[in-house]
Motif scaffolding. Structure first.
Motif, PDB file in Angstrom:
ATOM      1  N   SER A   1      -1.238   6.294  10.164  1.00 49.84           N
ATOM      2  CA  SER A   1      -2.371   5.381  10.255  1.00 49.84           C
ATOM      3  C   SER A   1      -3.068   5.204   8.915  1.00 49.84           C
ATOM      4  O   SER A   1      -3.615   4.144   8.622  1.00 49.84           O
ATOM      5  N   SER A   2      -3.046   6.250   8.098  1.00 54.81           N
ATOM      6  CA  SER A   2      -3.704   6.167   6.792  1.00 54.81           C
ATOM      7  C   SER A   2      -2.798   5.557   5.720  1.00 54.81           C
ATOM      8  O   SER A   2      -3.278   5.093   4.694  1.00 54.81           O
ATOM      9  N   LEU A   3      -1.485   5.553   5.970  1.00 52.59           N
ATOM     10  CA  LEU A   3      -0.540   5.073   4.967  1.00 52.59           C
ATOM     11  C   LEU A   3      -0.120   3.620   5.160  1.00 52.59           C
ATOM     12  O   LEU A   3       0.160   2.911   4.192  1.00 52.59           O
ATOM     13  N   PHE A   4      -0.063   3.177   6.421  1.00 55.37           N
ATOM     14  CA  PHE A   4       0.479   1.856   6.702  1.00 55.37           C
ATOM     15  C   PHE A   4      -0.438   1.075   7.638  1.00 55.37           C
ATOM     16  O   PHE A   4      -1.135   1.657   8.472  1.00 55.37           O
ATOM     17  N   PRO A   5      -0.432  -0.238   7.554  1.00 52.25           N
ATOM     18  CA  PRO A   5      -1.224  -1.067   8.470  1.00 52.25           C
ATOM     19  C   PRO A   5      -0.798  -0.828   9.918  1.00 52.25           C
ATOM     20  O   PRO A   5       0.385  -0.642  10.208  1.00 52.25           O
ATOM     21  N   ARG A   6      -1.759  -0.859  10.810  1.00 55.34           N
ATOM     22  CA  ARG A   6      -1.490  -0.590  12.226  1.00 55.34           C
ATOM     23  C   ARG A   6      -0.444  -1.537  12.790  1.00 55.34           C
ATOM     24  O   ARG A   6       0.430  -1.139  13.550  1.00 55.34           O
ATOM     25  N   GLU A   7      -0.508  -2.801  12.396  1.00 58.72           N
ATOM     26  CA  GLU A   7       0.434  -3.793  12.913  1.00 58.72           C
ATOM     27  C   GLU A   7       1.859  -3.476  12.462  1.00 58.72           C
ATOM     28  O   GLU A   7       2.814  -3.648  13.229  1.00 58.72           O
ATOM     29  N   GLU A   8       2.007  -2.989  11.243  1.00 61.53           N
ATOM     30  CA  GLU A   8       3.346  -2.650  10.746  1.00 61.53           C
ATOM     31  C   GLU A   8       3.910  -1.453  11.498  1.00 61.53           C
ATOM     32  O   GLU A   8       5.089  -1.404  11.823  1.00 61.53           O
ATOM     33  N   ILE A   9       3.057  -0.484  11.784  1.00 60.34           N
ATOM     34  CA  ILE A   9       3.498   0.682  12.548  1.00 60.34           C
ATOM     35  C   ILE A   9       3.926   0.252  13.947  1.00 60.34           C
ATOM     36  O   ILE A   9       4.939   0.714  14.478  1.00 60.34           O
ATOM     37  N   ARG A  10       3.145  -0.625  14.559  1.00 61.36           N
ATOM     38  CA  ARG A  10       3.476  -1.084  15.913  1.00 61.36           C
ATOM     39  C   ARG A  10       4.831  -1.793  15.923  1.00 61.36           C
ATOM     40  O   ARG A  10       5.653  -1.565  16.810  1.00 61.36           O
ATOM     41  N   ARG A  11       5.079  -2.641  14.917  1.00 60.42           N
ATOM     42  CA  ARG A  11       6.362  -3.348  14.855  1.00 60.42           C
ATOM     43  C   ARG A  11       7.519  -2.369  14.662  1.00 60.42           C
ATOM     44  O   ARG A  11       8.570  -2.509  15.274  1.00 60.42           O
ATOM     45  N   TRP A  12       7.283  -1.376  13.817  1.00 62.61           N
ATOM     46  CA  TRP A  12       8.339  -0.382  13.590  1.00 62.61           C
ATOM     47  C   TRP A  12       8.693   0.332  14.882  1.00 62.61           C
ATOM     48  O   TRP A  12       9.854   0.513  15.212  1.00 62.61           O
ATOM     49  N   GLN A  13       7.678   0.743  15.646  1.00 65.76           N
ATOM     50  CA  GLN A  13       7.919   1.472  16.884  1.00 65.76           C
ATOM     51  C   GLN A  13       8.599   0.588  17.926  1.00 65.76           C
ATOM     52  O   GLN A  13       9.424   1.052  18.710  1.00 65.76           O
ATOM     53  N   GLU A  14       8.280  -0.710  17.926  1.00 67.93           N
ATOM     54  CA  GLU A  14       8.888  -1.624  18.887  1.00 67.93           C
ATOM     55  C   GLU A  14      10.322  -1.966  18.501  1.00 67.93           C
ATOM     56  O   GLU A  14      11.198  -2.101  19.349  1.00 67.93           O
ATOM     57  N   TRP A  15      10.586  -2.103  17.196  1.00 65.12           N
ATOM     58  CA  TRP A  15      11.904  -2.521  16.734  1.00 65.12           C
ATOM     59  C   TRP A  15      12.870  -1.354  16.588  1.00 65.12           C
ATOM     60  O   TRP A  15      14.070  -1.532  16.622  1.00 65.12           O
ATOM     61  N   ALA A  16      12.316  -0.160  16.391  1.00 62.29           N
ATOM     62  CA  ALA A  16      13.174   0.988  16.127  1.00 62.29           C
ATOM     63  C   ALA A  16      14.161   1.181  17.271  1.00 62.29           C
ATOM     64  O   ALA A  16      13.794   1.140  18.444  1.00 62.29           O
TER      65      ALA A  16
END
Length: 218
Positions: A64-79
């Motif tokens: 959460s401190s390193l990457f934008p929340r939206e980017e993390i969400r996309r990563w988790q959805e696409w992974a």
């Protein structure tokens, strides 16, 4: 001659000693990336494919401190694999997965030492779809390194197995330098894999050679 340094370092991980800090250091040193969006986050390993998980380098708070929340969400959805984070119960599976993969590549090198190259093992981890080849400079300008990766993954590799085969084995075979694997030796004292300057050399260091002779004499 250029050597497969990452492969040798990988198989020389101490038995049973695979802390996350050492794995992160290995990934950073060789700039290895797996995940679709946030390259530094996932350590994907096929050894857990029955549960399809990815081990994250960072905790949820660190992400959460390193990457934008939206980017993390996309990563988790696409992974392709479900992410596991440090501190979660199943995260301890990282060490066993890493250890099993180390054993697989040691078996491959042991066969090379016995003058046999297991092409079936190599083929198992070759990219199969949307493959892209890219020539890159090497120690010999007339034998460039052949980089192989999936075109859609922007030079990222699905698992550590795919990375090692695509960057540490295939380039040597494709440019006619496969004999480098026949030169690999395993020190009879410390069990370290190494490439000697002379094939007459049996030990990885003077220290191991001295220890061997001492053991014989005593």
């Amino acid at each position: 001659m250029e050597s497969p340094d990452a492969l040798l370092e990988f198989v020389n991980f101490p038995d049973g000693d695979y802390p996350l800090s050492a794995i992160k250091k290995f990934y950073a040193k060789y700039k290895i990336f797996h995940s679709l969006s946030i390259g530094e986050v996932g350590v994907y390993t096929r050894m857990y494919e029955s549960r399809r998980v990815a081990f994250s380098f960072f905790s949820k708070d660190e992400l959460s401190s390193l990457f934008p929340r939206e980017e993390i969400r996309r990563w988790q959805e696409w992974a392709e694999y479900r992410p596991l984070f440090p501190g979660e119960v199943d995260f301890k599976g990282l060490e066993s997965c890493w250890g099993l993969t180390v054993c697989e590549f040691r078996t491959f090198l042991n066969k090379c030492i016995s003058n046999y190259i297991d092409l079936g093992f190599v083929n198992k981890f070759m990219p199969k779809e949307n493959v892209q080849f890219e020539l890159r400079p090497s120690h010999d300008i007339w034998k460039p390194t052949v980089a192989i990766f999936n075109e859609d993954d922007n030079n990222r590799y699905k698992t550590i197995d795919h990375y090692l085969v695509a960057t540490q084995i295939l380039p040597f075979l494709l440019r006619g330098d496969g004999e480098i694997f026949s030169r690999i030796r395993r020190c009879p004292v410390c069990k370290k894999y190494f490439i000697p300057k002379s094939l007459k050399k049996k030990f990885c260091s003077d220290k191991c050679r001295a220890a061997h002779h001492y053991a014989i004499e005593h």
